[in-house]
Design a protein around this motif. Sequence first.
Motif, mmCIF file in Angstrom:
data_model
loop_
_atom_site.group_PDB
_atom_site.id
_atom_site.type_symbol
_atom_site.label_atom_id
_atom_site.label_comp_id
_atom_site.label_asym_id
_atom_site.label_seq_id
_atom_site.Cartn_x
_atom_site.Cartn_y
_atom_site.Cartn_z
ATOM 1 N N THR A 18 -22.277 10.045 -52.848
ATOM 2 C CA THR A 18 -22.287 11.634 -52.799
ATOM 3 C C THR A 18 -22.949 12.209 -53.696
ATOM 4 N N LEU A 19 -22.986 13.408 -53.395
ATOM 5 C CA LEU A 19 -23.767 14.680 -53.943
ATOM 6 C C LEU A 19 -22.640 15.706 -54.282
ATOM 7 N N SER A 20 -22.413 16.144 -55.429
ATOM 8 C CA SER A 20 -21.266 17.293 -55.406
ATOM 9 C C SER A 20 -21.716 18.206 -56.652
ATOM 10 N N PHE A 21 -21.019 19.455 -56.462
ATOM 11 C CA PHE A 21 -21.472 20.411 -57.049
ATOM 12 C C PHE A 21 -20.289 20.736 -57.971
ATOM 13 N N HIS A 22 -20.544 21.115 -59.353
ATOM 14 C CA HIS A 22 -19.495 21.480 -60.371
ATOM 15 C C HIS A 22 -19.855 22.729 -61.134
ATOM 16 N N LYS A 23 -18.611 23.447 -61.639
ATOM 17 C CA LYS A 23 -18.855 24.488 -62.472
ATOM 18 C C LYS A 23 -19.884 25.348 -61.721
ATOM 19 N N ALA A 24 -20.776 26.227 -62.576
ATOM 20 C CA ALA A 24 -21.616 26.888 -61.789
ATOM 21 C C ALA A 24 -23.231 26.323 -62.073
ATOM 22 N N LEU A 116 -20.987 16.465 -50.840
ATOM 23 C CA LEU A 116 -21.544 16.070 -49.601
ATOM 24 C C LEU A 116 -21.855 14.297 -49.499
ATOM 25 N N ILE A 117 -21.534 13.805 -48.485
ATOM 26 C CA ILE A 117 -21.405 12.336 -48.333
ATOM 27 C C ILE A 117 -22.360 11.877 -47.419
ATOM 28 N N PHE A 118 -23.133 10.955 -47.952
ATOM 29 C CA PHE A 118 -24.237 10.518 -47.484
ATOM 30 C C PHE A 118 -24.162 9.063 -47.179
ATOM 31 N N ARG A 119 -25.075 8.624 -46.127
ATOM 32 C CA ARG A 119 -25.051 7.131 -45.655
ATOM 33 C C ARG A 119 -26.363 6.711 -45.967
#
Length: 269
Positions: A18-24, A116-119
């Motif tokens: 996974t790729l994720s976004f947190h805070k700003a 975002l979930i990647f394979r």
Amino acid sequence: MASTNPEHGILVPSQYATLSFHKADSIRLLSFPDEIKSHVESLIVSTWPPGIQSTGPCGEAYEFKLKGKPWGYFGSQDAVGGIRLLRDILALLYDCSWELVTSAICSRRYTAKDTLIFRQNSHSSSTLPAQPVEWLGLATAFYDKIRIVYDAKPVRRSGVEADHDHLGVIIMNLKKMLESLDYFEKGDWSHDSFEFKLKGRPWRSRGEATIKMRLMVLKLLETMESMGWRVYTTILQRTGTDEDRMTDTWYFVRTRPSGREVMSSSLSA
């Protein structure tokens, strides 16, 4: 999805990450190999001018805390830079055979952004190199804005490097579409990207007006497809408030035209 081990005839689970976004200002990678972390760090350094504040483990994930606010509010240079940054990360993972499966909200907090979930797509039997592609970001924001973030890359034509004015073609065709629906008010450059201001407040519409807004979305997709662009994903990547939810940013991809296609397009324009 699983693949079959040719030696043993058994199913081998795909590797997910996974790729994720947190805070700003933060990006977290979970379950990606170390080489991807290194590639992403190098890309951030080259693509995000403010730079990186810190990197390191965050639980089982690996976090990049950036200077500035790439996932902040729409009306800022940082937010436009954030679209370019994420566009280039998507391109990097695509080139490294990581296939985007889906985007998902994994939190009920009003400030939550997509994960975002990647394979890993490493089981393909094809030995042919993938066709080169290019990327475009399209953001809807406030109550009446559409922003296009696209950077044309040089295309070889008759042995000479030449930039084709595809962004101008995109702007022209989208303007025609918006005019046909009586949505176009004006367009101008802002924060190193092109921004349309629309009549009314389509992203805040109610009742029957929401039907017209959705018709515009359909026409927008048809217009982009007519120029060779397809939607790769939509991502909620900006910080909202308890009163205003942020809208998605759309990422499009298309096969890069050959020099011959560019010449043909120029002759027919």
